[in-house]
Design an enzyme around this catalytic site. Sequence first.
Site, PDB file in Angstrom:
ATOM      1  N   ASP A  85     -23.800  11.211  40.211  1.00  0.00           N
ATOM      2  CA  ASP A  85     -22.981  10.202  39.543  1.00  0.00           C
ATOM      3  C   ASP A  85     -23.007   8.930  40.396  1.00  0.00           C
ATOM      4  OD1 ASP A  85     -21.276   9.146  37.661  1.00  0.00           O
ATOM      5  OD2 ASP A  85     -19.519  10.285  38.275  1.00  0.00           O
ATOM      6  N   GLU A 138     -25.897   3.961  40.130  1.00  0.00           N
ATOM      7  CA  GLU A 138     -26.476   2.731  39.565  1.00  0.00           C
ATOM      8  C   GLU A 138     -27.080   1.781  40.619  1.00  0.00           C
ATOM      9  OE1 GLU A 138     -24.119   4.851  36.964  1.00  0.00           O
ATOM     10  OE2 GLU A 138     -23.353   3.887  38.768  1.00  0.00           O
ATOM     11  N   ASP A 161     -19.045   7.119  30.890  1.00  0.00           N
ATOM     12  CA  ASP A 161     -17.592   7.199  30.774  1.00  0.00           C
ATOM     13  C   ASP A 161     -17.112   6.683  29.424  1.00  0.00           C
ATOM     14  OD1 ASP A 161     -17.701   8.152  33.322  1.00  0.00           O
ATOM     15  OD2 ASP A 161     -17.111   6.278  34.277  1.00  0.00           O
TER      16      ASP A 161
END
Length: 927
Positions: free
Chosen positions: A519, A522, A595
Site C-alpha cells: 500500500d 505511489e 480508497d
Amino acid sequence: MPSPADRSPPILLRVAVLFLLLSTASAWKKDEFRNCDQSPFCKRARGRKPHSIPSLSAADVSLSDGAVSARLLPSQPLRQNTAGDDPEADRDPSRILLLRLSVYQGGVLRLQIDEDPSAPRRRFQVPDVLLPDLDDHRLWLPRLSSPAAGSSSSFYLADGFEAVLIHDPFEIQVRRKGSAEPVLSLNSLGLFDFEQLMVKKNDGEDWEERFRGHTDTRPHGPQSISFDVSFHGADFVYGIPEHASSSLALRPTSGPDVEHSEPYRLFNLDVFEYLADSPFGLYGSIPFMLSHGARSSSGFFWLNAAEMQIDVLAPGWDDSASPAKGRIDTLWMSEAGVVDAFFFVGPDPKDVLRQYIGITGTPAMPQEFAVAYHQCRWNYRDEEDVAAVDAAFDEHDIPYDVLWLDIEHTDGKRYFTWDRVLFPNPKEMQGKLAAKGRHMVTIVDPHIKRDDSFYIYKEASEKGYYVKDAMGKDFDGWCWPGSSSYPDVLNPEIREWWAEKFSFQSYVGSTPSLYIWNDMNEPSVFNGPEITMPRDAIHYGDVEHREVHNAYGYYFHMATSNGLLKRGNGMDRPFVLSRAFFAGSQRYGTVWTGDNSANWDQLRASVPMILTLGLTGLSFSGADVGGFFGNPEPELLVRWYQLGAYYPFFRAHAHQDTKRREPWLFGEHNTALIREAVHVRYSLLPYYYTLFREASVSGIPVMRPLWLEFPADKETYNTGEAFMVGPSLLVQGIYEKRQKSVSVYLPMGQSWYNMRNGAAYTGGISHKLEVSEDSIPSFQKAGTIVPRKDRFRRSSTQMVNDPYTLVIALNGSLAAEGELYVDDGKSYDFEQGAYIHRRFIFADCKLTSIDVRPAKIGGKFSSDCVIERIILLGLPSGAKKAVIEPGNREADVELGPLTLRGGSSLVAVTVRKPNVRIADDWTLRIL
C-alpha cells in the site's frame, strides 16, 4: 520487550502525524492537488492551436539495422521555454532530434524520439517494463518505399497494414495497405513539441516551480513533450487508468460543447475519498489508450513514467478543418522523458489487447486460493479477534480463503515486524488458518521508519539504499510511522536486497501461507507536494523523481513479488496486492481501485474502473466491497457483495473508523443474502480459474466490456454498467437504493438464459426486469458451457477433490462449447505442461470431452475428480437417458433445478451422476 511507550513515537511527533493524517484523511480536497493551469507544461501544451507551433521535418531518412532512422530538424528555429511558462521565450540553441521506427511481429509499430548525444544530460528511458526478449520479435525491414517526390516513406507493418513517415511536416501514419485513410496517426494536427534539456547560463534564470509552499528546483529546466494522436474509424476511446468514472468510454475533455474540464491526469497519488466521476489521477497510471468502432479497433501506448495529461478532443476542436467523422483526436502531454511509443493496428479489439500484452507481458497466473473471497479490515485488533472472525465465518456457513492484517499488526509501523502484545504468536495464528486451508496477508509499505534500532532502516541507511533529496541526503518524508525513508527501488541491487527481506529468516513470524499487500507505494508522503515525493528527489543513475514517479510503485511491487518467489525457491506463485501500478504491473500480481467510499455512486463507478484496468493488462483487479470509507446501509452492502462476487479480485475491506461490517452483523436475512452471493463466487471458481488461465496466455481479461465479446454490436460500445465474465456470463449491477426494476441490454446474435431460473431471453434488445433482493441480473449466453463446483466448503482449498457440474446453454442449433482448466493451484508446474485442459463440445445431442493440451508438451498432472451433474438449458423435452462411452454406461436424465438452492425453476434437463473423469476423453449421448 519494550514498553508500549517505547513502541510509540514521541508525543510531539504523534501530534504532528495526527494533524497530517486528519488533514489528508478528510474528504478529497481539490486544492491539495494541481490542475492543468497550475502545471506549466500542461498549460502551455493545452493552450496551443493546431499547426500553431514551428514544425519539424524528417531528414536523412534511411534504413539502419532493419529499422527506419531519421533526423528531425526544425522548419524554423525552435523555441525554448526558459521562463517556465512563457510560450514565446526563445529556444536557443536547438539540437537535432533522432527518430527511429521499428516493427514487431503481430502488428506493432514503435516510435522512438530522443535528443542527440550532444545533450547536456541523457533523458530517462523507463527500464524493465518492456519484455526482455522484445527485440527477438522485431522484424527486419528490407526496404523503404518512397514516391518520386520523396515526400514520404512507407514500409511493411503487418499483413494488410503499412506505416508511413511523412517528411515535412513530420507525421506518422498507420494505414491499411492500399488505402489513403489512416488507422492511427501522430502529429496530424501539428502539435508535436519537444522541450530540450538545458544548462543554466546565469543565476538569474528561474526554472523553479512552486505549489502550496513546495518548491521544485527543476535543475535541468523545462523538458516536456507533447503531441497529438488521432484514432481513425473510432466511435469511442477507452483506457488510460486510473481515474474514477461512471463511463467506460472516455468523455471529451476539450472542444466545442465541452464545459471546462481537466484533462485525464496520469500521476500516481494517494487520494482519500476520491470523487466517483472525475478525470483526476489516482493511484496508478497506464498510458495506453485503445479505440473501437464499427470498422476496427486500434491502440496507442507511450512508455513514459513522468506526469502525463491527456485530452480527448471533441469533434470540431480543430476549427481550421471540418470535423472528421469517425475520428477521435487526442492530445498527450508529459512533463519529462522521451518518446517511446507503440501503435497497435488491431484490427479486432482482442487483437489490440494481445499486441499490447505482447510488449508488456501477460498477467501472472494466480494461485487458486487468491481467486476466492478475501476478508480485510483496517485492522483486526489482535490474535483473539482474528480467531473470532475466522470462527464466525464457519458458524455462519460463509466460505472465505484469506484474512488480512493492516498496519496496526506491526511493532510501531515497522514493517516485517509484529506487535508483540497484540500478535505474540504469529506462526501459530497463521497455522490455525492454514489447517482450514486458509491464508493470511500482511501489509508492507515502502516508507521505512527512521529508527536506528530498526534493523531494516539501519541496514539500508548504511548501504545508501534510500532515495535522496535534491541536496543529496537521504530523503526524509512523513507517512504512517512518522519520519520515514524510501528505498530506491529503481536500482536493481536494492530491489534484490528488498526481496531478501521476505525470507522466513528475515521476516520473523512469517510462514508459507502468508502473502503480502503493498500500500502507499505511489509513493505516499504526507508532508510532500500533492502528498507525494518531491519531483526533484534523486534516484539511482541521477534520475529525477519527476521522470520515474509513475513507475515507483511498479518497481516496489516487482521487488516484493520477487521476494515471495525467492522465499519459496521459485516453486509457488506469489500473491502480492499493490495499490500503485504502471504498465507491466500485471506480471507481478493484483491491484485494486483504492480508497473508495460506501455510497451507490462508488458502487456504480467500480465497474468501469475495473473494466478499464482489464483492458490495460490488469485483469486481476477489484474494488473494496462495501466501500473503504463510511458505513454502508445493509441494502448497499448486500448489493455490493452481489456485484463484487463477479469481480476478478473479490475482497471486502473497511477503514478503522467504520463500524464493524462482517457479513453476519446485519441480521439473519441480510446474512443469508451475503452468504448466497459468496456461494455464487465459490460455485463459479472453476470457470474463473479457467479464465485466469486464458488471461495469463492471451491477456484477454476475466471481466470484459460487452463490446469486447460483441464488437459489431453498436449498442454495447458505451455500456459501463453491465459486463461480461469471460465469453459466457453477462452481469448487470443494481446501483440505486430500493430499485424495483432495471433495463438490461442483451447483445445480439444469441439468446440468453437467466442464471437463477433458466428462463430464456432474446438477444439484441433491452429487457425490463423486476429486481429481486436475492440476486442481481445475470445471464449465460446460449452456445456456452460453464463448469461449476456446487459443494461448499470452508475454503477453496478444501474443494479441490469435489466433483464438477457442467451447465450447458444451448443455442438455436442445439449446440454449445466451453472449457475447463485445472492444475495444482499453486506451483509453476503448469509451465512444464502439468495441467488438465479440456474442451467440451455439445452437438447432435452428444457431449464430447477433448484434450486441448499441445500434443508434444511434457509434464503430467492427474485428478480423480468427476462430473456429477450435467445441466442442459434449451433442450427440447423427451430425453430419456444418457449413454456414456467408452463403457456403454447409462445415466439417468430428469428435469431438475438449475441450482442446488431455492429460487430456481424446474426448467433444466439434468444428467445425474455420469461420473466421467475430467482428465479423460469421453462422450455422452442424450437419447
